[in-house]
Design an enzyme around this catalytic site. Structure first.
Site, PDB file in Angstrom:
ATOM      1  N   CYS A 118       0.848  -1.183   0.000  1.00  0.00           N
ATOM      2  CA  CYS A 118       0.000   0.000   0.000  1.00  0.00           C
ATOM      3  C   CYS A 118       0.888   1.238   0.000  1.00  0.00           C
ATOM      4  O   CYS A 118       2.057   1.192   0.342  1.00  0.00           O
ATOM      5  CB  CYS A 118      -0.881   0.010   1.242  1.00  0.00           C
ATOM      6  SG  CYS A 118      -1.785  -1.513   1.522  1.00  0.00           S
ATOM      7  N   ALA A 119       0.320   2.371  -0.375  1.00  0.00           N
ATOM      8  CA  ALA A 119       1.012   3.649  -0.350  1.00  0.00           C
ATOM      9  C   ALA A 119       2.321   3.548  -1.122  1.00  0.00           C
ATOM     10  O   ALA A 119       2.332   3.170  -2.273  1.00  0.00           O
ATOM     11  CB  ALA A 119       1.230   4.121   1.085  1.00  0.00           C
TER      12      ALA A 119
END
Length: 278
Positions: A118-119
């Site tokens: 994620c991110a």
């Protein structure tokens, strides 16, 4: 089992910080208006000396530790590298990490790839570099400690309980949680922990890293490169993560919920003690 208090942690989540969440209004299944708070996302650009490295989306706390940990976990900042300064400009959303000697990281940047994280989730084509010859301490893990950690961490006041949509990472010793970090990306939370450990000179050889995220190859590699011998999650595994863990001797335990868990590496180090049996 008691709930963990934030004041017993060296670093604890701060769900009351108004900078980390924002108020919004939603409509529920009955058509009723509901007020709630959601986690913030802010861009943070990390520089190593004069070179821009990456822009990550982050919840916004502990930017200096995040920058240091990210660079260290990417192999761009060696353990013996002398850091002369870490400067954070809140208005620009920029952290500049300065070293005594220019680092050789251009080759790594040319091989940057996007991972399943994620991110930011950025690692490099030579992500396995540094694992050759790595041997982690063979640390025993008591089942009763795992159950105590799961109970305490899941009930600690946190942004997850306040707003959801966030990952957590906690450094532990035995049944004792020591420092707890959260972020919109599980990699960011781990990098904050790595940065804090570097600044505070926290030894890793007797520690456990607990994370809420999936145990992918890059998560396993980060834990191993940080020198932490035990990785625990309430989530599951990927096949490459399993292979890497077994290669380096990392004890990996996943799907820890209630009194259930699965150990896929280092099974001989699990101690099924009396307290757990009861």
């Amino acid at each position: 089992m008691a709930t963990l208090r934030p004041d017993t942690l060296a670093v604890a989540p701060d769900p009351g910080d108004p900078m980390l969440t924002a108020p919004v209004t939603a409509i529920d299944e009955h058509g009723e208006e509901v007020a709630l708070r959601v986690v913030e996302e802010r861009p943070l650009t990390i520089y190593l000396n004069a070179r821009e490295i990456v822009t990550a989306m982050t919840v916004g706390d502990h930017p200096e530790w995040l920058a240091l940990g990210f660079l260290a976990n990417q192999g761009m900042l060696r353990p013996d590298e002398e850091v002369t300064g870490v400067d954070y400009d809140e208005e620009l959303g920029v952290v500049v990490v300065r070293t005594a000697i220019e680092t050789d990281h251009e080759a790594k940047l040319s091989r940057a790839t996007r991972t399943s994280g994620c991110a930011v989730g950025t690692v490099f084509g030579d992500m396995m570099e540094g694992l050759e010859g790595l041997t982690l301490p063979a640390v025993s893990v008591r089942v009763s400690d795992l159950l105590a950690l799961s109970h305490a961490i899941n009930r600690t006041p946190s942004l997850y309980l306040e707003a959801g949509a966030i990952h957590g990472t906690c450094l532990c010793r035995g049944a004792e949680p020591l420092a707890y970090f959260e972020d919109v990306g599980r990699h960011n939370a781990v990098d904050k922990l790595a940065g804090w450990m570097r600044v505070e000179r926290v030894p890793a050889g007797d520690k456990i890293m607990y994370t809420t995220g999936r145990l992918t190859s890059e998560m396993v590699i980060k834990c191993a490169m940080m020198g932490i011998p035990v990785l625990v999650s309430r989530s599951g595994f990927t096949a490459w993560g399993v292979r890497v863990a077994r290669q380096v001797g990392l004890t990996v335990i996943g799907r820890l919920k209630g009194k259930r868990f699965l150990c896929i590496s280092g099974q001989d180090r699990i101690v099924r003690d009396a307290e757990a049996a009861e």
